[in-house]
Design a protein around this motif. Structure first.
Motif, PDB file in Angstrom:
ATOM      1  N   LEU A   1       0.848  -1.196   0.000  1.00  0.00           N
ATOM      2  CA  LEU A   1       0.000   0.000   0.000  1.00  0.00           C
ATOM      3  C   LEU A   1       0.883   1.244   0.000  1.00  0.00           C
ATOM      4  O   LEU A   1       1.707   1.427   0.902  1.00  0.00           O
ATOM      5  CB  LEU A   1      -0.882   0.000   1.260  1.00  0.00           C
ATOM      6  N   ASP A   2       0.718   2.083  -1.026  1.00  0.00           N
ATOM      7  CA  ASP A   2       1.509   3.306  -1.117  1.00  0.00           C
ATOM      8  C   ASP A   2       0.685   4.449  -0.506  1.00  0.00           C
ATOM      9  O   ASP A   2      -0.283   4.914  -1.114  1.00  0.00           O
ATOM     10  CB  ASP A   2       1.856   3.598  -2.589  1.00  0.00           C
ATOM     11  N   GLU A   3       1.054   4.860   0.656  1.00  0.00           N
ATOM     12  CA  GLU A   3       0.358   5.919   1.402  1.00  0.00           C
ATOM     13  C   GLU A   3      -1.160   5.700   1.463  1.00  0.00           C
ATOM     14  O   GLU A   3      -1.937   6.529   0.983  1.00  0.00           O
ATOM     15  CB  GLU A   3       0.691   7.281   0.809  1.00  0.00           C
ATOM     16  N   PRO A   4      -1.583   4.590   2.077  1.00  0.00           N
ATOM     17  CA  PRO A   4      -3.005   4.258   2.088  1.00  0.00           C
ATOM     18  C   PRO A   4      -3.868   5.217   2.897  1.00  0.00           C
ATOM     19  O   PRO A   4      -5.074   5.284   2.686  1.00  0.00           O
ATOM     20  CB  PRO A   4      -3.031   2.863   2.731  1.00  0.00           C
ATOM     21  N   MET A   5      -3.247   5.975   3.831  1.00  0.00           N
ATOM     22  CA  MET A   5      -4.065   6.874   4.668  1.00  0.00           C
ATOM     23  C   MET A   5      -4.101   8.294   4.110  1.00  0.00           C
ATOM     24  O   MET A   5      -4.743   9.154   4.701  1.00  0.00           O
ATOM     25  CB  MET A   5      -3.507   6.983   6.090  1.00  0.00           C
ATOM     26  N   SER A   6      -3.358   8.567   3.026  1.00  0.00           N
ATOM     27  CA  SER A   6      -3.252   9.959   2.601  1.00  0.00           C
ATOM     28  C   SER A   6      -4.605  10.455   2.103  1.00  0.00           C
ATOM     29  O   SER A   6      -5.315   9.762   1.385  1.00  0.00           O
ATOM     30  CB  SER A   6      -2.168  10.119   1.541  1.00  0.00           C
ATOM     31  N   GLY A   7      -4.949  11.632   2.514  1.00  0.00           N
ATOM     32  CA  GLY A   7      -6.212  12.237   2.087  1.00  0.00           C
ATOM     33  C   GLY A   7      -7.428  11.712   2.820  1.00  0.00           C
ATOM     34  O   GLY A   7      -8.554  12.082   2.492  1.00  0.00           O
ATOM     35  N   LEU A   8      -7.230  10.842   3.803  1.00  0.00           N
ATOM     36  CA  LEU A   8      -8.388  10.317   4.531  1.00  0.00           C
ATOM     37  C   LEU A   8      -8.597  11.108   5.821  1.00  0.00           C
ATOM     38  O   LEU A   8      -7.634  11.538   6.462  1.00  0.00           O
ATOM     39  CB  LEU A   8      -8.171   8.843   4.898  1.00  0.00           C
ATOM     40  N   ASP A   9      -9.868  11.258   6.195  1.00  0.00           N
ATOM     41  CA  ASP A   9     -10.157  11.895   7.474  1.00  0.00           C
ATOM     42  C   ASP A   9      -9.908  10.868   8.588  1.00  0.00           C
ATOM     43  O   ASP A   9      -9.642   9.692   8.293  1.00  0.00           O
ATOM     44  CB  ASP A   9     -11.582  12.459   7.486  1.00  0.00           C
ATOM     45  N   PRO A  10      -9.958  11.292   9.864  1.00  0.00           N
ATOM     46  CA  PRO A  10      -9.641  10.355  10.948  1.00  0.00           C
ATOM     47  C   PRO A  10     -10.497   9.082  10.921  1.00  0.00           C
ATOM     48  O   PRO A  10     -10.016   8.001  11.260  1.00  0.00           O
ATOM     49  CB  PRO A  10      -9.904  11.171  12.211  1.00  0.00           C
ATOM     50  N   ILE A  11     -11.740   9.205  10.470  1.00  0.00           N
ATOM     51  CA  ILE A  11     -12.622   8.020  10.435  1.00  0.00           C
ATOM     52  C   ILE A  11     -12.121   7.043   9.365  1.00  0.00           C
ATOM     53  O   ILE A  11     -12.004   5.836   9.584  1.00  0.00           O
ATOM     54  CB  ILE A  11     -14.086   8.434  10.144  1.00  0.00           C
ATOM     55  N   GLY A  12     -11.803   7.603   8.194  1.00  0.00           N
ATOM     56  CA  GLY A  12     -11.290   6.780   7.097  1.00  0.00           C
ATOM     57  C   GLY A  12      -9.958   6.135   7.462  1.00  0.00           C
ATOM     58  O   GLY A  12      -9.705   4.973   7.146  1.00  0.00           O
ATOM     59  N   ARG A  13      -9.105   6.886   8.161  1.00  0.00           N
ATOM     60  CA  ARG A  13      -7.794   6.347   8.559  1.00  0.00           C
ATOM     61  C   ARG A  13      -7.962   5.206   9.539  1.00  0.00           C
ATOM     62  O   ARG A  13      -7.282   4.192   9.461  1.00  0.00           O
ATOM     63  CB  ARG A  13      -6.938   7.454   9.184  1.00  0.00           C
ATOM     64  N   LYS A  14      -8.928   5.357  10.450  1.00  0.00           N
ATOM     65  CA  LYS A  14      -9.163   4.278  11.414  1.00  0.00           C
ATOM     66  C   LYS A  14      -9.689   3.039  10.675  1.00  0.00           C
ATOM     67  O   LYS A  14      -9.278   1.912  10.946  1.00  0.00           O
ATOM     68  CB  LYS A  14     -10.149   4.732  12.496  1.00  0.00           C
ATOM     69  N   MET A  15     -10.577   3.287   9.713  1.00  0.00           N
ATOM     70  CA  MET A  15     -11.152   2.164   8.954  1.00  0.00           C
ATOM     71  C   MET A  15     -10.035   1.402   8.223  1.00  0.00           C
ATOM     72  O   MET A  15      -9.945   0.172   8.287  1.00  0.00           O
ATOM     73  CB  MET A  15     -12.166   2.704   7.949  1.00  0.00           C
ATOM     74  N   VAL A  16      -9.177   2.159   7.547  1.00  0.00           N
ATOM     75  CA  VAL A  16      -8.076   1.517   6.806  1.00  0.00           C
ATOM     76  C   VAL A  16      -7.131   0.808   7.790  1.00  0.00           C
ATOM     77  O   VAL A  16      -6.710  -0.329   7.559  1.00  0.00           O
ATOM     78  CB  VAL A  16      -7.325   2.559   5.946  1.00  0.00           C
ATOM     79  N   GLY A  17      -6.860   1.467   8.921  1.00  0.00           N
ATOM     80  CA  GLY A  17      -5.993   0.865   9.936  1.00  0.00           C
ATOM     81  C   GLY A  17      -6.569  -0.439  10.458  1.00  0.00           C
ATOM     82  O   GLY A  17      -5.862  -1.443  10.590  1.00  0.00           O
TER      83      GLY A  17
END
Ligand SMILES: Nc1ncnc2c1ncn2[C@@H]1O[C@H](COP(=O)(O)OP(=O)(O)OP(=O)(O)O)[C@@H](O)[C@H]1O
Length: 247
Positions: free
Chosen positions: A160-176
């Motif tokens: 994954l190349d920068e999978p959290m970039s551009g995501l809000d905290p909710i999206g980052r938690k989901m991806v995490g």
């Protein structure tokens, strides 16, 4: 599981054809089931290493292997999932169609594609939006659709190349959470990120690259055990490399 052995890559940049050493003799091994976070300032060589891993570009010297197989071997594709930095898909496709084409091109059977699509679209919270064209999606939604696409064929290795970039905290938690779930399934995850707090939360191991040279690998637990944060270690390595290495 994932191995770089003495990988170097040079580019010629711009009209002057100035040579840029994007990777210098990179040697690195990532074990099965590990989540590895690849850190480095802008232009450090992270995407170059990832592109070599997925065989989009070729090293000038050295070799990259996944599961002891050269990344140029076409069989590698079957067990690797990839999410590019800023994924861009055909605008008129829906998420459902995107996963359908992804599954088809991985040789999956119809029932298997449908089952995995439903599971993954639910996981990335795109079930309701699955019949909408991707051009109507927000940046975060496109990123999540890209993650589902990377996972459609149930790959053993996920890059994954920068999978959290551009995501809000909710999206980052989901991806995490998805990354942790993938780890729970015994998969290996290699990802690059600039978001050190996420790396601290989700990774087992880190590598810090500056100016194409790998400066340090360490377990996250070791960094924290010594009372430091990833930011401390990151800044120290960047300064030690010297400003001329930051591009
Ligand atoms: N196709 C290319 N042609 C010329 N130079 C390139 C090319 N791709 C990368 N580079 C150069 O190689 C170096 C490494 O770039 P790379 O994209 O791997 O860095 P990165 O660590 O992923 O950066 P970022 O965090 O900004 O995404 C940079 O100096 C970049 O300008």
């Amino acid at each position: 599981m994932i191995k770089f052995a003495g990988v170097s890559k040079e580019f010629k940049e711009g009209v002057t054809a100035k040579r840029v050493k994007a990777l210098v003799n990179l040697s690195l091994e990532i074990e099965q089931g590990e989540i590895f976070g690849f850190l480095g300032p802008n232009g450090a060589g992270k995407s170059t290493a990832i592109k070599i891993l997925i065989n989009l570009i070729y090293p000038d010297s050295g070799q990259a292997t996944i599961m002891d197989t050269d990344v140029g071997d076409k069989n590698v594709r079957r067990f690797v999932g990839y999410l590019p930095e800023n994924p861009y898909f055909y605008d008129y496709l829906t998420a459902e169609e995107l996963l359908w084409f992804g599954g088809k091109s991985s040789g999956m059977a119809k029932d298997e594609i449908l089952e995995r699509s439903n599971l993954l679209l639910d996981k990335v919270q795109l079930l309701e939006a699955r019949k909408r064209p991707l051009r109507t999606y927000s940046k975060g939604m496109v990123q999540r659709a890209g993650l589902a696409l990377a996972l459609i064929h149930n790959p053993k290795v996920v890059i994954l190349d920068e999978p959290m970039s551009g995501l809000d905290p909710i999206g980052r938690k989901m991806v995490g959470d998805i990354i942790l779930e993938i780890k729970g399934e015994g998969k290996t995850v290699f990802f690059s990120s600039h978001i050190l707090s996420d790396v601290e939360r989700f990774c087992d191991q880190i590598g810090i690259i500056v100016g194409g040279r790998l400066r340090r690998t360490s377990s996250v637990a070791d960094v924290l055990k010594h009372g430091e944060t990833l930011e401390d270690v990151f800044m120290r390595e960047v300064h030690a490399a010297g400003l001329k290495e930051v591009r």
